[in-house]
Design an enzyme around this catalytic site. Structure first.
Site, PDB file in Angstrom:
ATOM      1  N   HIS A 138       0.812  -1.229   0.000  1.00  0.00           N
ATOM      2  CA  HIS A 138       0.000   0.000   0.000  1.00  0.00           C
ATOM      3  C   HIS A 138       0.839   1.270   0.000  1.00  0.00           C
ATOM      4  O   HIS A 138       0.351   2.321  -0.424  1.00  0.00           O
ATOM      5  CB  HIS A 138      -0.943   0.001   1.207  1.00  0.00           C
ATOM      6  CG  HIS A 138      -0.248   0.027   2.540  1.00  0.00           C
ATOM      7  ND1 HIS A 138       0.168  -1.119   3.188  1.00  0.00           N
ATOM      8  CD2 HIS A 138       0.105   1.061   3.348  1.00  0.00           C
ATOM      9  CE1 HIS A 138       0.734  -0.793   4.338  1.00  0.00           C
ATOM     10  NE2 HIS A 138       0.716   0.521   4.452  1.00  0.00           N
ATOM     11  N   HIS A 203       4.612   8.668  13.322  1.00  0.00           N
ATOM     12  CA  HIS A 203       3.772   7.531  13.681  1.00  0.00           C
ATOM     13  C   HIS A 203       4.643   6.350  14.111  1.00  0.00           C
ATOM     14  O   HIS A 203       5.800   6.246  13.730  1.00  0.00           O
ATOM     15  CB  HIS A 203       2.824   7.124  12.551  1.00  0.00           C
ATOM     16  CG  HIS A 203       3.462   6.552  11.321  1.00  0.00           C
ATOM     17  ND1 HIS A 203       4.477   7.160  10.628  1.00  0.00           N
ATOM     18  CD2 HIS A 203       3.203   5.401  10.644  1.00  0.00           C
ATOM     19  CE1 HIS A 203       4.814   6.425   9.578  1.00  0.00           C
ATOM     20  NE2 HIS A 203       4.064   5.348   9.567  1.00  0.00           N
TER      21      HIS A 203
END
Length: 337
Positions: A138, A203
């Site tokens: 992805h 993140h």
């Protein structure tokens, strides 16, 4: 189809070796990605603003109308494993496996141009791995889908950047150097080229590591293996739950860092800022923005391909910290005109 205007890629490479520079326009797009987009619910205001920002970025890209896309992105132990983990790898073919609902199938890779870029890098003291059949996830497929609606895109050169597997994670300085070398090559093609950095910003999702206490999880990072459907579904559920917990403030994961994210994006506006990023240490990035924030280095490679005179402010920026997506989600478009 010949996209090179002045002849073949071999001729373009010979022009570079002779010191000849062709005219080419270039643009940079930095874009975060998240496998949880469309899976975990977010507030209507966040969803609306993100959708509008993605449409605006797509409009910028379509107006620029690139003839070639250089896409720099990471992997999440789907195509690259610790059995043999390169720092950078350029693909002359690439196949998207279609994880987290992203499109599967063949990426529209310009193999001839990819080989020409690889030759230029190796001939200019930048050793790079080359894959003749790259598998991408992805990190590569999502930006193509968001910008063009799928994998039917202009010709692409895919470049993998290791962002999760030390010790071969590249320094920010090395990322700038790679971007400069790519920019040199692109200047010989005469093409309108869009360079995309896909990943980041702050993140720290639950990515398996070699330091994990469970031997099975460590093995998962080493041995190339396609997950079964059941294993993938379990992985999706686990990541979704991590995003929900982060949004609820009940997660042991490192929280997002919007201050760091905005400073990173602001620095990429200028050459001086790019140099400040190049001086950052890996340890400071991990400590301040999370272990997966090294994905943000894809932006550095893509941004460094622009000429030094590309000093005006980005024509479009967006930022929102979205804990449900485990992402400091940024978008930035800038050209060198």
């Amino acid at each position: 189809m010949n996209f090179y205007g002045g002849g073949s890629i071999l001729q373009a490479y010979e022009n570079l070796a002779a010191g000849q520079k062709l005219t080419a326009s270039r643009a940079f797009l930095g874009m975060s990605h998240s496998p949880l987009m469309g899976l975990n619910p977010v507030s209507s205001s966040v969803e609306r603003a993100l959708g509008e920002a993605i449409r605006a970025a797509s409009d910028c890209v379509r107006q620029f109308d690139p003839q070639l896309v250089v896409l720099i992105a990471p992997d999440h132990y789907n195509g690259f494993f610790n059995q043999l983990m390169p720092t950078f790898c350029l693909g002359t073919e690439a196949q998207s496996l279609g994880d987290y609902g992203t499109p599967s199938g063949k990426i529209n890779v310009d193999s001839e141009c990819a080989l020409g870029l690889a030759q230029h890098l190796v001939s200019n003291a930048f050793d790079i791995a080359v894959s003749r059949r790259m598998t991408v996830d992805h990190g590569f497929a999502q930006p193509l889908e968001l910008l063009w609606g799928g994998l039917d895109t202009p010709p692409v050169i895919p470049i993998f950047l290791n962002a999760v597997a030390p010790p071969s994670i590249p320094s920010t300085r090395r990322c700038v150097e790679l971007g400069r070398r790519i920019g040199e090559f692109l200047s010989t093609t005469g093409l309108r080229t869009l360079t995309i950095g896909s990943g980041g910003l702050s993140h720290e999702p639950p990515i398996p590591t070699m330091t994990h206490a469970d031997p099975a999880i460590r093995e998962r990072t080493i041995v190339p293996r396609t997950q079964t459907a059941a294993e993938h579904e379990e992985r999706v559920r686990r990541v979704m739950a991590a995003g929900v917990a982060l949004a609820q403030g009940t997660s042991p994961l490192k929280p997002l860092n919007p201050i760091w994210d905005r400073a990173w994006m602001s620095a990429l506006e200028t050459e001086d800022g790019l140099e400040r990023i190049a001086a950052m240490s890996d340890s400071s990035i991990s400590a301040d923005a999370g272990l997966a924030a090294h994905e943000s280095k894809t932006w550095v490679v893509a941004r460094a391909t622009l000429n030094a005179e590309a000093s005006r402010r980005a024509s479009f920026t967006y930022y929102q910290d979205i804990p449900e997506y485990i992402a400091g989600f940024g978008i930035m478009f800038k050209d060198q005109a």
